[in-house]
Design a protein around this motif. Structure first.
Motif, short mmCIF file in Angstrom:
data_model
loop_
_atom_site.label_atom_id
_atom_site.label_comp_id
_atom_site.label_asym_id
_atom_site.label_seq_id
_atom_site.Cartn_x
_atom_site.Cartn_y
_atom_site.Cartn_z
N ILE A 190 -9.63 11.77 -6.69
CA ILE A 190 -10.04 11.62 -5.29
C ILE A 190 -11.44 12.18 -5.07
N ILE A 191 -11.72 13.36 -5.64
CA ILE A 191 -13.04 13.95 -5.42
C ILE A 191 -14.07 13.42 -6.42
N GLU A 192 -13.63 12.52 -7.28
CA GLU A 192 -14.47 11.84 -8.26
C GLU A 192 -15.09 12.79 -9.28
N ARG A 193 -14.33 13.82 -9.62
CA ARG A 193 -14.74 14.71 -10.71
C ARG A 193 -14.44 14.03 -12.04
N ARG A 194 -13.40 13.19 -12.03
CA ARG A 194 -13.05 12.37 -13.21
C ARG A 194 -12.84 10.95 -12.72
N MET A 199 -9.30 4.15 -0.18
CA MET A 199 -9.11 4.69 1.17
C MET A 199 -9.05 6.22 1.14
N LEU A 200 -8.36 6.79 0.16
CA LEU A 200 -8.29 8.24 0.02
C LEU A 200 -9.67 8.85 -0.22
N LYS A 201 -10.44 8.22 -1.09
CA LYS A 201 -11.79 8.72 -1.38
C LYS A 201 -12.66 8.65 -0.13
N GLN A 202 -12.57 7.56 0.59
CA GLN A 202 -13.36 7.41 1.82
C GLN A 202 -12.90 8.42 2.87
N PHE A 203 -11.61 8.60 2.99
CA PHE A 203 -11.05 9.57 3.95
C PHE A 203 -11.54 10.97 3.62
N GLN A 218 0.83 -1.20 0.00
CA GLN A 218 0.00 0.00 0.00
C GLN A 218 0.86 1.26 0.00
N LEU A 219 1.99 1.22 0.70
CA LEU A 219 2.92 2.36 0.65
C LEU A 219 3.44 2.56 -0.77
N ASP A 220 3.73 1.46 -1.46
CA ASP A 220 4.16 1.56 -2.86
C ASP A 220 3.07 2.22 -3.70
N ALA A 221 1.83 1.80 -3.49
CA ALA A 221 0.70 2.36 -4.25
C ALA A 221 0.52 3.84 -3.92
N PHE A 222 0.64 4.20 -2.64
CA PHE A 222 0.51 5.60 -2.24
C PHE A 222 1.63 6.43 -2.87
N GLU A 223 2.83 5.91 -2.86
CA GLU A 223 3.96 6.60 -3.47
C GLU A 223 3.73 6.81 -4.97
N THR A 224 3.20 5.80 -5.64
CA THR A 224 2.88 5.92 -7.06
C THR A 224 1.83 7.00 -7.29
N LEU A 225 0.83 7.05 -6.42
CA LEU A 225 -0.19 8.09 -6.55
C LEU A 225 0.42 9.47 -6.36
#
Length: 94
Positions: free
Chosen positions: A59-63, A76-80, A40-47
């Motif tokens: 994240i805000i689901e505009r796209r 997790m970011l979207k939920q947060f 998950q840290l790898d995925a977060f770093e990629t983001l």
């Protein structure tokens, strides 16, 4: 957990140069960073390597989030973001 890596990720999350993204990514890193698995840290770093505007809009689901970034960390970011908005009395989450 590699504390140096986590500190670097927190720094990057808080200092994106795009205030709206900072206000989601920074608190997320502070709250959840130490609980993320190495994958998950790898995925977060990629983001965090993605352009600010793109990441924020996903994240805000505009796209829609591209499939290669639509992973558990993005969810997790979207939920947060939704929970933080609700906690401030934001109503419908948007």
């Amino acid at each position: 957990m590699d504390e140096i890596r986590l500190k670097r990720l927190r720094f990057r999350a808080w200092r994106r140069g795009f205030k709206e993204a900072d206000l989601i990514l920074g608190p997320f890193a502070d709250k959840h960073g130490q609980d993320l698995t190495p994958e998950q840290l790898d995925a977060f770093e990629t983001l965090l390597e993605q352009p600010d505007q793109d990441l924020y809009e996903w994240i805000i689901e505009r796209r829609p989030t591209p499939a290669e970034f639509d992973n558990d960390v993005m969810r997790m970011l979207k939920q947060f973001r939704f929970e933080a908005f609700e906690a401030r009395g934001g109503g419908d989450g948007g």
